[in-house]
Design a protein around this motif. Structure first.
Motif, PDB file in Angstrom:
ATOM      1  N   ALA A 237      46.364  -0.619  -3.114  1.00 51.34           N
ATOM      2  CA  ALA A 237      47.674  -0.537  -3.766  1.00 51.34           C
ATOM      3  C   ALA A 237      47.767   0.702  -4.652  1.00 51.34           C
ATOM      4  N   VAL A 238      46.677   1.077  -5.290  1.00 54.36           N
ATOM      5  CA  VAL A 238      46.665   2.283  -6.118  1.00 54.36           C
ATOM      6  C   VAL A 238      46.891   3.519  -5.246  1.00 54.36           C
ATOM      7  N   LEU A 239      46.222   3.580  -4.101  1.00 52.83           N
ATOM      8  CA  LEU A 239      46.402   4.718  -3.198  1.00 52.83           C
ATOM      9  C   LEU A 239      47.849   4.810  -2.711  1.00 52.83           C
ATOM     10  N   GLU A 240      48.465   3.675  -2.490  1.00 49.96           N
ATOM     11  CA  GLU A 240      49.864   3.685  -2.062  1.00 49.96           C
ATOM     12  C   GLU A 240      50.752   4.276  -3.157  1.00 49.96           C
ATOM     13  N   GLU A 241      50.482   3.939  -4.425  1.00 49.43           N
ATOM     14  CA  GLU A 241      51.249   4.526  -5.527  1.00 49.43           C
ATOM     15  C   GLU A 241      50.999   6.026  -5.626  1.00 49.43           C
ATOM     16  N   VAL A 242      49.780   6.455  -5.396  1.00 51.08           N
ATOM     17  CA  VAL A 242      49.461   7.888  -5.428  1.00 51.08           C
ATOM     18  C   VAL A 242      50.262   8.623  -4.360  1.00 51.08           C
ATOM     19  N   ARG A 243      50.360   8.033  -3.182  1.00 58.40           N
ATOM     20  CA  ARG A 243      51.121   8.681  -2.103  1.00 58.40           C
ATOM     21  C   ARG A 243      52.601   8.823  -2.465  1.00 58.40           C
ATOM     22  N   ARG A 244      53.126   7.883  -3.262  1.00 60.81           N
ATOM     23  CA  ARG A 244      54.557   7.867  -3.575  1.00 60.81           C
ATOM     24  C   ARG A 244      54.927   8.786  -4.738  1.00 60.81           C
ATOM     25  N   HIS A 245      53.935   9.398  -5.408  1.00 64.23           N
ATOM     26  CA  HIS A 245      54.210  10.230  -6.584  1.00 64.23           C
ATOM     27  C   HIS A 245      53.582  11.613  -6.430  1.00 64.23           C
ATOM     28  N   ARG A 246      54.065  12.542  -7.250  1.00 61.21           N
ATOM     29  CA  ARG A 246      53.542  13.906  -7.176  1.00 61.21           C
ATOM     30  C   ARG A 246      52.116  13.976  -7.702  1.00 61.21           C
ATOM     31  N   THR A 247      51.927  13.567  -8.960  1.00 62.28           N
ATOM     32  CA  THR A 247      50.595  13.603  -9.579  1.00 62.28           C
ATOM     33  C   THR A 247      50.428  12.342 -10.421  1.00 62.28           C
ATOM     34  N   THR A 248      49.316  11.663 -10.242  1.00 62.86           N
ATOM     35  CA  THR A 248      49.042  10.408 -10.934  1.00 62.86           C
ATOM     36  C   THR A 248      47.771  10.526 -11.758  1.00 62.86           C
ATOM     37  N   LEU A 249      47.858  10.133 -13.021  1.00 58.49           N
ATOM     38  CA  LEU A 249      46.666  10.010 -13.855  1.00 58.49           C
ATOM     39  C   LEU A 249      46.212   8.552 -13.824  1.00 58.49           C
ATOM     40  N   TRP A 314      50.990  18.311 -18.996  1.00 59.69           N
ATOM     41  CA  TRP A 314      50.740  18.420 -17.564  1.00 59.69           C
ATOM     42  C   TRP A 314      52.076  18.144 -16.858  1.00 59.69           C
ATOM     43  N   GLY A 315      52.793  19.196 -16.537  1.00 61.23           N
ATOM     44  CA  GLY A 315      54.171  19.069 -16.114  1.00 61.23           C
ATOM     45  C   GLY A 315      54.397  18.283 -14.839  1.00 61.23           C
ATOM     46  N   ASN A 316      53.417  18.228 -13.924  1.00 64.34           N
ATOM     47  CA  ASN A 316      53.630  17.583 -12.634  1.00 64.34           C
ATOM     48  C   ASN A 316      53.320  16.090 -12.645  1.00 64.34           C
ATOM     49  N   VAL A 317      52.773  15.568 -13.727  1.00 64.02           N
ATOM     50  CA  VAL A 317      52.399  14.154 -13.765  1.00 64.02           C
ATOM     51  C   VAL A 317      53.655  13.299 -13.860  1.00 64.02           C
ATOM     52  N   ASP A 318      53.844  12.425 -12.887  1.00 64.61           N
ATOM     53  CA  ASP A 318      55.009  11.537 -12.930  1.00 64.61           C
ATOM     54  C   ASP A 318      54.624  10.066 -12.897  1.00 64.61           C
ATOM     55  N   LEU A 319      53.323   9.753 -12.937  1.00 60.07           N
ATOM     56  CA  LEU A 319      52.888   8.362 -12.993  1.00 60.07           C
ATOM     57  C   LEU A 319      51.547   8.269 -13.702  1.00 60.07           C
ATOM     58  N   VAL A 320      51.444   7.268 -14.561  1.00 57.99           N
ATOM     59  CA  VAL A 320      50.175   6.922 -15.194  1.00 57.99           C
ATOM     60  C   VAL A 320      49.792   5.515 -14.749  1.00 57.99           C
ATOM     61  N   ILE A 321      48.537   5.353 -14.358  1.00 57.38           N
ATOM     62  CA  ILE A 321      48.016   4.028 -14.014  1.00 57.38           C
ATOM     63  C   ILE A 321      46.893   3.708 -14.991  1.00 57.38           C
ATOM     64  N   GLN A 322      47.004   2.597 -15.682  1.00 56.95           N
ATOM     65  CA  GLN A 322      45.966   2.131 -16.597  1.00 56.95           C
ATOM     66  C   GLN A 322      45.148   1.065 -15.882  1.00 56.95           C
ATOM     67  N   MET A 323      43.881   1.376 -15.616  1.00 57.57           N
ATOM     68  CA  MET A 323      43.010   0.430 -14.940  1.00 57.57           C
ATOM     69  C   MET A 323      42.339  -0.463 -15.985  1.00 57.57           C
ATOM     70  N   GLY A 324      42.520  -1.760 -15.837  1.00 48.53           N
ATOM     71  CA  GLY A 324      41.961  -2.706 -16.792  1.00 48.53           C
ATOM     72  C   GLY A 324      42.845  -2.835 -18.016  1.00 48.53           C
ATOM     73  N   GLY A 325      42.531  -3.808 -18.857  1.00 43.55           N
ATOM     74  CA  GLY A 325      43.296  -3.991 -20.083  1.00 43.55           C
ATOM     75  C   GLY A 325      43.164  -2.770 -20.980  1.00 43.55           C
ATOM     76  N   PRO A 326      44.253  -2.324 -21.609  1.00 44.62           N
ATOM     77  CA  PRO A 326      44.184  -1.109 -22.427  1.00 44.62           C
ATOM     78  C   PRO A 326      43.449  -1.294 -23.743  1.00 44.62           C
ATOM     79  N   LYS A 327      43.254  -2.535 -24.194  1.00 45.44           N
ATOM     80  CA  LYS A 327      42.539  -2.873 -25.427  1.00 45.44           C
ATOM     81  C   LYS A 327      43.335  -2.542 -26.685  1.00 45.44           C
ATOM     82  N   TYR A 328      43.985  -1.410 -26.719  1.00 49.09           N
ATOM     83  CA  TYR A 328      44.837  -1.032 -27.855  1.00 49.09           C
ATOM     84  C   TYR A 328      46.209  -0.621 -27.329  1.00 49.09           C
ATOM     85  N   VAL A 329      47.263  -1.135 -27.928  1.00 48.32           N
ATOM     86  CA  VAL A 329      48.618  -0.753 -27.542  1.00 48.32           C
ATOM     87  C   VAL A 329      48.841   0.731 -27.815  1.00 48.32           C
ATOM     88  N   LYS A 330      48.299   1.197 -28.918  1.00 42.22           N
ATOM     89  CA  LYS A 330      48.468   2.604 -29.289  1.00 42.22           C
ATOM     90  C   LYS A 330      47.873   3.526 -28.224  1.00 42.22           C
TER      91      LYS A 330
END
Length: 798
Positions: A237-249, A314-330
């Motif tokens: 599913a992560v790879l599918e999101e990568v395919r749908r966006h320009r640059t993913t962190l 990083w101007g081309n990044v249009d998606l961020v994926i957080q793997m696992g619980g972020p632990k801190y909202v900040k």
């Protein structure tokens, strides 16, 4: 306020107009201190520089005008690139340079002789500049200091060092104005207090909140696993999101998790998408290459850690994926801001829970982020080891009067309440090394002459400058048998959690930890032992107190935002047992797999539960309950033994736990590890020497001897006091245990279940179980031996 005429063409060519907060920054440019809180993409950094550009465009003058300080060298370089665009396009007579650890010696010498108008630097490089005798000349005309990502600096000793440096700068340039910039401040008043020129107040500006971020939880097509932290189930599913966006962190909380995920992601990358990895353990050359490829738009995805958290554009990044619980909202909000880093466009992020419990954490974090409810950790007073280093830095720049320096330091926010006795203790340490060390010349660095403190030997300034900084080195430790045979390496964090007698696996062998000597983990073979610590590979981030409270609220309210599989799980738990509550502790005891188990739902974070497990099993051993081991998560502690825990309340007496903790801490390697960091920052240990760098082995050998010496002959030594305070707040996190005990006030819900409960079942599947050596294990071995003898017909011959 209107845009100054010299800057207007730059904005006009881009169709830009001033944001309200940018106009306010120009209008209030003369205020002594100003904190701007603005969302990512709102032109926050440009806002901080607009008054400087306006002043220098209208009234150019030689010398240093503005100092910009950021946590990252890469961020300083990025800001320089962005600032040069309007300066060069408008032909402004403004020189902009950066000064970091990567700047050449020739450039550094030139900058001291002929400072640029705008200097971009880090806390460490600023401290080094202030240590020179010509610091008054360099900074006498300084008009403004801009601190970017101030929230990130304020959370560490780097921030304490920076605020001390600001107090020195203010003394050199009394009219200096301070500007702090951040997008994620959980307590604006606290940050404003740190930034202010005490006792002057600091004004706080809030920009418009901007577009509501697009946040969601990944639908991987199936429920996440019950336990584990790798989230490998979500790779398709992560790879599918990568395919749908320009640059993913793709963010991970630890480097080990990032490496494992990147490896598996690459194996399933059938389309050969250009994917890279970026984290702090990679070489600077590798990181630079990845960053350059990101700027060119050559990469479709970057698996990364906190090294890409902060505000690089990083101007081309249009998606961020957080793997696992972020632990801190900040932390989550900071990472969200890397996607669509521009005004008027919502940031987009997807959270991927690694297991069922993290579904709760991800839903709670999304709710908190959308509500702007940021979490934070309360700050303590400014640490004294950093103050000791500051005193030595001040001495390098020339003689000083104690009264003047004390008054100057008290204008730094973290040290506003510094007691004179603590200042004198730090000054005495810098002068003599303390009671037990004052006979040694190497630690007698200051002397008092004609009412002024100064370096005893001016040549010491070079050594002090070589060791400026508060970033503690981390690395690996060699594991060796006492015979000298090298078995491999473990991380320092793992070694710091070991107590003599602990057994663990390395290279397929079971070994017993005997002690930490000269940067080496000394062990003996124990092939007959079950490893007490089953794994190593880095620490874990505990979930914040604020996020934990939201998780408990989700459980209590049966939130409609929860996926069906999670809601059904909690509903089953409510029927079979009880649901955890914030003001009470749920303790479940049950029998499974011929063992008794006790689940303590403390919601105090992994570090605290790990420490609690060590303390409770020790108390259970004393009560004859024969504990066999435990496993800790962010949410609970599961203890396994041969006898039922009939009275869990008797194990949780705060005074008994405190006493047990004190005893345990005395013999734990965490104290020596913490002392090494404190001693290095305070200047007792020098890691960098003229012509060479002291190895970690040599540094630890030195600190081990010093620690043992001070414990024996000077137990009240300043650095031992600092070490003790930090050890309790650090890896063992005993403060979270006490916070938990205070929250529940002895109120327990003890459920004796006929079998494992729905909530406790995943705990039985968790890795990282810590075995306990004691009567329980001896009893098992005796029973096993009796069965073997019986099977062999030898029981009558014993």
């Amino acid at each position: 306020m209107d845009l100054p005429a010299r800057l207007a063409p730059f904005f006009a060519r881009r169709g830009w107009s001033l944001h309200r907060h940018q106009a306010e920054m120009l209008e209030r440019a003369e205020e002594p201190a100003l904190l701007l809180i603005a969302p990512t993409g709102a032109g926050k950094t440009l806002s901080g520089f607009l008054p400087t550009l306006a002043e220098l465009a209208e009234n150019p003058r030689p010398g240093l005008h503005t100092l910009y300080v950021s946590p990252l060298k890469a961020l300083a370089a990025d800001i320089r690139r962005n600032l040069l665009t309007p300066v060069e396009e408008l032909g402004l007579p403004i020189r902009i340079e950066d000064r970091t650890g990567d700047t050449s010696q020739a450039a550094r010498r030139r900058q001291r002789a002929d400072p640029p108008h705008i200097l971009l630097t880090t806390p460490e490089s600023l401290a080094l500049l202030l240590s020179y005798e010509d610091a008054p000349r360099i900074f006498e005309g300084l008009s403004r200091v801009v601190v970017d990502e101030i929230h990130a600096l304020a959370e560490s000793k780097r921030g304490d060092q920076l605020f001390l440096a600001l107090s020195r700068l203010q003394a050199l340039a009394p009219d200096l104005r301070r500007v702090g910039l951040s997008a994620t401040v959980d307590d604006p008043a606290e940050i404003a207090h740190l930034l202010a020129r005490s006792p002057d107040p600091c004004a706080i500006l809030h920009a418009d909140p901007g577009e509501r971020p697009d946040l969601s939880m990944l639908d991987a097509g199936r429920a996440p696993p019950w336990a584990g932290g790798a989230a490998l189930h979500a790779i398709p599913a992560v790879l599918e999101e990568v395919r749908r966006h320009r640059t993913t962190l793709i963010f991970h909380n630890t480097r080990a998790q990032a490496e494992i995920f990147f490896h598996n992601l690459w194996l399933q990358n059938d389309d050969a998408l250009p994917i890279a990895i970026h984290h702090g353990s990679l070489s600077r050359e590798q990181r630079t290459n990845v960053e350059a490829a990101m700027l060119r738009g050559d990469l479709r995805a970057i698996v990364c850690t906190g090294t890409l958290d902060l505000g690089i554009d990083w101007g081309n990044v249009d998606l961020v994926i957080q793997m696992g619980g972020p632990k801190y909202v900040k932390r989550l909000v900071q990472r969200i801001g890397r996607a669509n880093h521009r005004a008027g466009v919502p940031s987009k992020a997807i959270l991927v829970p690694a297991n069922r419990f993290e579904v709760l954490e991800c839903v709670a974090a999304i709710d908190a982020a959308l509500a702007g409810d940021l979490d934070g950790t309360p700050r303590g007073p400014g640490p004294l080891d950093v103050l000791c280093q500051h005193i030595l830095i001040r001495a390098c720049a020339g003689p000083f009067a104690a009264d003047d320096l004390y008054a100057e330091i008290r204008t730094a926010g973290p040290y506003a309440d510094l007691a004179r006795a603590d200042f004198e203790a730090c000054l005495d340490f810098c002068a003599t090394g303390g009671y037990a060390l004052k006979a040694y010349d190497r630690w007698r660095r200051l002397l008092l002459r004609d009412g002024f403190w100064q370096l005893r030997d001016p040549r010491a300034a070079k050594r002090i400058r070589m060791n400026i900084g508060t970033i503690e080195d981390t690395g690996t430790l060699s594991v060796r048998l006492r015979s000298g045979t090298h078995l491999g390496e473990v991380e320092e964090y793992f070694a710091s959690t070991l107590t003599p007698g602990d057994t663990f696996l390395i290279g397929g062998q079971v070994v017993r930890f005997e002690g930490l000597k000269e940067m080496t983990v000394e062990v003996t073979r124990r092939p007959d032992a079950t490893p007490r610590v089953g794994r190593f590979g880095g620490g874990k981030f505990p979930t914040s107190v604020a996020l934990t409270r939201r998780i408990l609220d989700l459980i209590r309210q049966s939130s409609p935002d929860l996926p069906r599989h999670t809601a059904d799980w909690l509903a089953l738990q409510a029927r079979v047992s009880r649901l955890p509550r914030a003001e009470r502790m749920l303790v479940e005891t049950f029998e499974a797999e011929d063992r008794w188990h006790a689940a303590f739902w403390g919601f105090a974070g992994w570090n605290a539960h790990q420490t609690l497990g060590l303390l409770l099993t020790h108390r259970m051993e004393a009560q004859g309950l024969d504990p066999l081991g435990f496993v800790a998560t962010d949410y609970a502690l599961l203890v396994t033994g041969l006898r039922e825990v009939e009275d869990p309340g008797s194990l949780l007496d705060p005074r008994d736990l405190r006493e047990g903790f004190e005893t345990w801490l005395q013999g734990n390697a965490v104290m020596k590890r913490t002392f090494r960091g404190v001693a290095t920052i305070a200047g007792l240990i020098e890691k960098n020497l003229p012509g060479s760098r002291k190895t970690g082995r040599q540094a630890t050998f030195s600190t081990d001897i010093l620690y043992d010496t001070l414990v024996k002959y000077d137990p009240g030594h300043l650095l031992l006091r600092v070490t003790r305070e930090e050890a309790q707040r650090g890896l063992v996190d005993f403060g979270r245990i006490e916070e938990m005990l205070s929250r529940i006030q002895g109120r327990l819900d003890h459920v004796r279940a006929p079998h494992v409960t729905p909530l406790a079942a995943p705990l039985l599947l968790e890795r990282g179980r810590v075995p306990v050596e004691g009567r329980g294990r001896e009893r098992l071995m005796a029973e096993q031996a009796a069965r073997l003898l019986e099977e062999a017909g030898l029981e009558d011959l014993t």
